[in-house]
Design a protein around this motif. Structure first.
Motif, mmCIF file in Angstrom:
data_model
loop_
_atom_site.group_PDB
_atom_site.id
_atom_site.type_symbol
_atom_site.label_atom_id
_atom_site.label_comp_id
_atom_site.label_asym_id
_atom_site.label_seq_id
_atom_site.Cartn_x
_atom_site.Cartn_y
_atom_site.Cartn_z
ATOM 1 N N PRO A 19 -33.933 30.365 24.335
ATOM 2 C CA PRO A 19 -34.828 29.191 23.927
ATOM 3 C C PRO A 19 -36.135 28.950 24.467
ATOM 4 O O PRO A 19 -36.478 28.788 25.585
ATOM 5 C CB PRO A 19 -33.808 28.024 23.913
ATOM 6 C CG PRO A 19 -32.687 28.604 24.599
ATOM 7 C CD PRO A 19 -32.726 29.767 24.928
ATOM 8 N N LEU A 20 -36.952 28.649 23.474
ATOM 9 C CA LEU A 20 -38.527 28.066 23.977
ATOM 10 C C LEU A 20 -38.404 26.613 24.381
ATOM 11 O O LEU A 20 -38.397 26.027 23.550
ATOM 12 C CB LEU A 20 -39.403 28.770 23.149
ATOM 13 C CG LEU A 20 -40.927 28.436 23.718
ATOM 14 C CD1 LEU A 20 -41.396 28.716 25.047
ATOM 15 C CD2 LEU A 20 -41.932 28.743 22.471
ATOM 16 N N ARG A 21 -38.572 26.227 25.564
ATOM 17 C CA ARG A 21 -38.910 24.836 25.799
ATOM 18 C C ARG A 21 -40.274 24.815 26.394
ATOM 19 O O ARG A 21 -40.591 25.325 27.438
ATOM 20 C CB ARG A 21 -37.637 24.594 26.952
ATOM 21 C CG ARG A 21 -36.198 24.714 26.591
ATOM 22 C CD ARG A 21 -35.699 23.531 25.885
ATOM 23 N NE ARG A 21 -35.890 22.331 26.603
ATOM 24 C CZ ARG A 21 -35.578 20.997 26.329
ATOM 25 N NH1 ARG A 21 -35.109 20.931 24.936
ATOM 26 N NH2 ARG A 21 -35.454 20.153 26.860
ATOM 27 N N THR A 26 -37.571 21.867 22.307
ATOM 28 C CA THR A 26 -37.130 23.249 21.901
ATOM 29 C C THR A 26 -37.998 23.684 20.635
ATOM 30 O O THR A 26 -37.992 23.009 19.642
ATOM 31 C CB THR A 26 -35.660 23.270 21.586
ATOM 32 O OG1 THR A 26 -35.043 22.762 22.993
ATOM 33 C CG2 THR A 26 -35.210 24.752 21.455
ATOM 34 N N GLY A 32 -38.675 33.010 24.548
ATOM 35 C CA GLY A 32 -38.494 31.740 25.471
ATOM 36 C C GLY A 32 -39.149 32.443 26.585
ATOM 37 O O GLY A 32 -39.738 33.339 26.919
ATOM 38 N N ASP A 38 -35.038 25.803 33.046
ATOM 39 C CA ASP A 38 -35.088 26.040 31.467
ATOM 40 C C ASP A 38 -36.817 26.752 31.361
ATOM 41 O O ASP A 38 -36.995 27.088 30.228
ATOM 42 C CB ASP A 38 -35.139 24.706 30.560
ATOM 43 C CG ASP A 38 -35.986 23.766 31.023
ATOM 44 O OD1 ASP A 38 -36.911 23.853 31.648
ATOM 45 O OD2 ASP A 38 -36.027 22.606 30.192
ATOM 46 N N ASP A 40 -39.638 25.377 31.499
ATOM 47 C CA ASP A 40 -40.650 24.426 30.878
ATOM 48 C C ASP A 40 -41.850 24.138 31.718
ATOM 49 O O ASP A 40 -42.048 23.411 32.554
ATOM 50 C CB ASP A 40 -39.819 23.005 30.610
ATOM 51 C CG ASP A 40 -40.920 22.168 29.455
ATOM 52 O OD1 ASP A 40 -41.984 22.371 29.421
ATOM 53 O OD2 ASP A 40 -40.059 21.625 28.661
#
Ligand SMILES: [Zn+2]
Length: 205
Positions: A19-21, A26, A32, A38, A40
């Motif tokens: 997932p792209l945070r 998201t 991602g 995560d 970010d």
């Protein structure tokens, strides 16, 4: 010193299938950002800008990358720590400006949502946070997302009050006076002055 400034920068490589945070959101995208947490990149840059503004170290000094506790962690944890450090130093955010550097996805269409999310995470108004984005033209960094963040912070009025109070309090009597004043201001009644007469008025005649 009433205002201070901090800068933060971070980068993470894109990796397919995760997932792209970014900015606590998201984002729908085939890749991602790889990272111990995560990934970010924006929350990490803002965390470092806030820690830097109050000379409280950096994200790595609080959360070493090898520590299993922060594996896949939601990066708002890091941001909350920076906010706690800022508060305990007696400062609050004036404004934060950020620049993301990445090829895709396009940030402009979601910049408003991202600002709203960041304002929420930082407990500030939306006009105190700015999100800008550029593509890494000519840098050969298409597989990487970078973020620059800068934070201006200001001493809180409460901490100013405490500072001046601690400068004034030198004796137990002064402390009692300050407590009386505080109680009076809290309860909205004038403080009682207990005046001990030097002479009994009956005797002055
Ligand atoms: Zn990072």
């Amino acid at each position: 010193m009433d205002t201070r400034i901090g800068i933060g920068w971070d980068s993470h490589a894109f990796k397919p299938g995760i997932p792209l945070r970014i900015g606590g959101m998201t984002i729908d995208h085939p890749e991602g950002l790889a990272g111990h947490s995560d990934g970010d990149v924006m929350l990490h840059a803002i965390t470092d800008a806030l820690l830097g503004a109050v000379s409280a170290g950096d994200i790595g000094s609080f959360f070493p990358p090898g520590d299993a506790r922060w594996k896949d962690a939601d990066s708002s944890i890091f941001l909350n720590l920076a906010l706690a450090e800022l508060e305990s130093a007696g400062y609050r955010i004036v404004n934060i400006d950020t620049t993301l550097v990445l090829t895709a996805p396009k940030i402009a269409p979601i910049a408003g949502d991202m600002r709203a999310r960041l304002a929420d995470l930082l407990s500030i108004d939306i006009d105190q946070i700015s999100v800008k984005a550029k593509t890494p033209e000519g840098m050969g960094l298409d597989h990487v997302a970078q973020c620059h963040a800068i934070a201006l912070v200001q001493r809180t009025p409460e901490s100013e009050e405490l500072k001046s109070m601690s400068a004034v309090i030198e004796t137990q009597k002064q402390l009692e006076d300050v407590v009386d004043d505080l109680l009076a201001s809290v309860h909205g009644v004038p403080k009682k002055r207990v005046i001990t007469p030097i002479f009994d008025t009956e005797d002055i005649t």
